[in-house]
Design an enzyme around this catalytic site. Structure first.
Site, PDB file in Angstrom:
ATOM      1  N   ARG A  63       0.755  -1.222  -0.120  1.00 13.16           N
ATOM      2  CA  ARG A  63       0.192  -0.225   0.027  1.00 13.16           C
ATOM      3  C   ARG A  63       0.951   1.336   0.118  1.00 13.16           C
ATOM      4  O   ARG A  63       1.976   1.284   0.787  1.00 13.16           O
ATOM      5  CB  ARG A  63      -0.844   0.004   1.413  1.00 13.16           C
ATOM      6  CG  ARG A  63      -1.980   1.312   1.226  1.00 13.16           C
ATOM      7  CD  ARG A  63      -2.745   1.509   2.639  1.00 13.16           C
ATOM      8  NE  ARG A  63      -1.606   2.011   3.436  1.00 13.16           N
ATOM      9  CZ  ARG A  63      -1.240   2.960   3.730  1.00 13.16           C
ATOM     10  NH1 ARG A  63      -1.588   4.049   2.879  1.00 13.16           N
ATOM     11  NH2 ARG A  63      -0.454   3.460   4.668  1.00 13.16           N
ATOM     12  N   CYS A  64       0.317   2.181  -0.882  1.00 16.88           N
ATOM     13  CA  CYS A  64       0.908   3.521  -0.703  1.00 16.88           C
ATOM     14  C   CYS A  64      -0.225   4.552  -0.652  1.00 16.88           C
ATOM     15  O   CYS A  64      -1.254   4.156  -0.990  1.00 16.88           O
ATOM     16  CB  CYS A  64       1.903   3.781  -1.744  1.00 16.88           C
ATOM     17  SG  CYS A  64       1.148   3.945  -3.465  1.00 16.88           S
ATOM     18  N   SER A  65       0.052   5.752  -0.378  1.00 18.66           N
ATOM     19  CA  SER A  65      -1.122   6.570   0.084  1.00 18.66           C
ATOM     20  C   SER A  65      -1.754   7.201  -1.232  1.00 18.66           C
ATOM     21  O   SER A  65      -2.903   7.695  -0.873  1.00 18.66           O
ATOM     22  CB  SER A  65      -0.699   7.470   0.970  1.00 18.66           C
ATOM     23  OG  SER A  65      -0.167   7.125   2.200  1.00 18.66           O
ATOM     24  N   SER A  66      -1.382   7.297  -2.402  1.00 20.02           N
ATOM     25  CA  SER A  66      -1.840   7.836  -3.253  1.00 20.02           C
ATOM     26  C   SER A  66      -1.352   7.218  -4.703  1.00 20.02           C
ATOM     27  O   SER A  66      -0.395   6.515  -4.684  1.00 20.02           O
ATOM     28  CB  SER A  66      -1.734   9.381  -3.338  1.00 20.02           C
ATOM     29  OG  SER A  66      -0.233   9.750  -3.755  1.00 20.02           O
ATOM     30  N   GLN A  69       2.394   7.989  -5.632  1.00 23.35           N
ATOM     31  CA  GLN A  69       3.414   7.502  -5.097  1.00 23.35           C
ATOM     32  C   GLN A  69       3.729   6.151  -5.741  1.00 23.35           C
ATOM     33  O   GLN A  69       3.159   5.345  -6.330  1.00 23.35           O
ATOM     34  CB  GLN A  69       2.967   7.342  -3.497  1.00 23.35           C
ATOM     35  CG  GLN A  69       3.001   8.367  -2.850  1.00 23.35           C
ATOM     36  CD  GLN A  69       2.508   8.335  -1.309  1.00 23.35           C
ATOM     37  OE1 GLN A  69       2.003   7.272  -0.903  1.00 23.35           O
ATOM     38  NE2 GLN A  69       3.049   9.240  -0.468  1.00 23.35           N
TER      39      GLN A  69
END
Length: 181
Positions: free
Chosen positions: A7-10, A13
């Site tokens: 997972r990354c925030s956006s 990224q």
């Protein structure tokens, strides 16, 4: 099977570092979300949770990629435990197949939650300071297209549905109802 969750925030990224780690660990299947970890409402996380089976191991690069608060973390781990799936966080060297790993998971989850609270607090302080200096005015309001009044009038008169008006205006449902509902 080894199941990786990334997972990354956006969308902007990069997940390359996490993907390389999963390859190095010999992960069989990878699920990737590019969304905030503020809650568990993430499509690939849900898909991964329904995909895993008894005997699988879910691997993440670090706890903060899996959950951002202790409650969510422990609930996710409980879901995995009910399915008899182990959990490993590479950075923190946590393995839930051991009692120590389960304890450390709770500790690191609380630390991750505290870290997120600090980040949000610093962000709010920065915005307050920037506003007082006139450097932050927030996001600009959505500009409505020409003819928006006509579309709204048709909706209010019952000539078109709200969904049709939303589509014609090119705005979100929440913006539509906030402005006109």
């Amino acid at each position: 099977m080894k199941i990786g969750y990334i997972r990354c925030s956006s969308e902007q990224q990069n997940t390359a570092r996490q993907e390389v780690l999963m390859q190095e660990l010999g992960v069989d299947e990878v699920f990737i979300d590019k969304l905030s970890g503020k809650n568990t409402d993430r499509p690939q996380l849900k898909k991964m949770l329904s995909y895993v089976r008894k005997g699988d191991t879910v691997i993440v690069s670090e706890i903060s990629r899996f959950a951002r608060n202790t409650k969510d973390l422990l609930e996710l781990i409980e879901i995995l435990a009910q399915k008899e799936v182990e959990f490993i966080s590479q950075k923190e060297a946590i393995d839930t197949s051991t009692p120590t790993g389960k304890f450390m998971l709770t500790v690191f989850g609380a630390v991750s939650e505290l870290e997120r609270s600090y980040i949000l607090s610093r962000q709010a302080e920065g915005i307050t300071i920037a506003k007082s200096l006139g450097k932050y005015t927030g996001r600009k309001p959505k500009e409505l297209p020409a003819g928006a009044d006509s579309v709204i009038d048709k909706w209010k008169d019952g000539k078109i549905t709200a969904a049709e008006a939303i589509r014609k205006l090119g705005i979100s449902k929440s913006t539509f109802y906030r402005k006109f509902g």
